[in-house]
Design an enzyme around this catalytic site. Structure first.
Site, short mmCIF file in Angstrom:
data_model
loop_
_atom_site.label_atom_id
_atom_site.label_comp_id
_atom_site.label_asym_id
_atom_site.label_seq_id
_atom_site.Cartn_x
_atom_site.Cartn_y
_atom_site.Cartn_z
N SER A 135 39.91 47.22 39.48
CA SER A 135 38.80 46.46 40.06
C SER A 135 38.64 46.77 41.55
CB SER A 135 39.00 44.96 39.85
OG SER A 135 38.90 44.63 38.49
N HIS B 57 40.03 46.96 31.47
CA HIS B 57 40.17 45.61 30.90
C HIS B 57 39.57 45.57 29.50
CE1 HIS B 57 39.88 44.22 35.32
NE2 HIS B 57 41.11 43.95 34.94
N ARG C 33 48.95 50.04 33.73
CA ARG C 33 48.38 51.35 34.03
C ARG C 33 49.44 52.36 34.44
NH1 ARG C 33 44.42 49.40 38.56
NH2 ARG C 33 46.40 48.39 38.95
N LYS D 157 41.17 33.88 48.31
CA LYS D 157 40.75 35.26 48.06
C LYS D 157 39.24 35.37 48.19
CE LYS D 157 41.58 38.95 44.74
NZ LYS D 157 42.14 39.32 43.44
#
Length: 161
Positions: A137, A27, A100, A51
């Protein structure tokens, strides 16, 4: 007065949305490389009540603010709801996303097409650096949960837990 209005009108503002649980070196790399492209980058931490996060919203915000404390073009906020609604609210013209791998591209492409259809807001994609392309993450959280060495995956501000 007209000059100020012209500057505001021509300002390129991007939102970089995510949960940032936690922010990673990937990030940080995307944000640092985007700084020359935009007049302001709003790092928008999305809140999803369904979440379960490892880090609190306050911790995630603090990690990002500390990481970019010396960069005046960076602003950190939290939000709920659709990213395009936030773009409209704060008058952002672009959504910034990092890629990515090909799977990221396919997922992000569908979201970008939908966002453009619903709002005319463009998404700008930057490829992650090869040195950080493996970091996510969720991998960082897994390493932390299992007592592993995670420090080389995150900015210094996160290395406190």
């Amino acid at each position: 007065m007209w000059v100020q209005l012209l500057v505001i009108f021509l300002m390129r503002k991007a939102i970089f949305p995510g949960s940032f649980d936690p922010i990673t070196l990937g990030h940080e790399d995307i944000i640092n490389r985007a700084i020359p492209l935009f007049d302001e980058i709003v790092i928008a931490i999305g809140v999803n009540a369904e979440k379960k996060y490892m880090f609190t919203l306050e911790e995630r915000k603090r990690f990002i603010e500390e990481t970019f404390k010396n960069e005046p073009k960076i602003k950190v906020i939290t939000y709920e709801g659709l990213t395009i609604d936030l773009c409209r609210k704060i008058k952002a013209d672009f959504i910034l996303r990092g890629l990515r791998n090909p799977a990221d591209f396919e997922f992000e492409k569908a979201i970008a097409h939908t966002n453009r259809e619903l709002s005319k807001i463009e998404t700008v994609f930057l490829l992650t650096a090869a040195s950080t392309s493996y970091i996510s993450s969720s991998i960082v959280r897994d390493v932390i949960r299992n007592g592993g060495e995670y420090q080389m995956l995150v900015p210094k501000a996160v290395r406190v837990k």
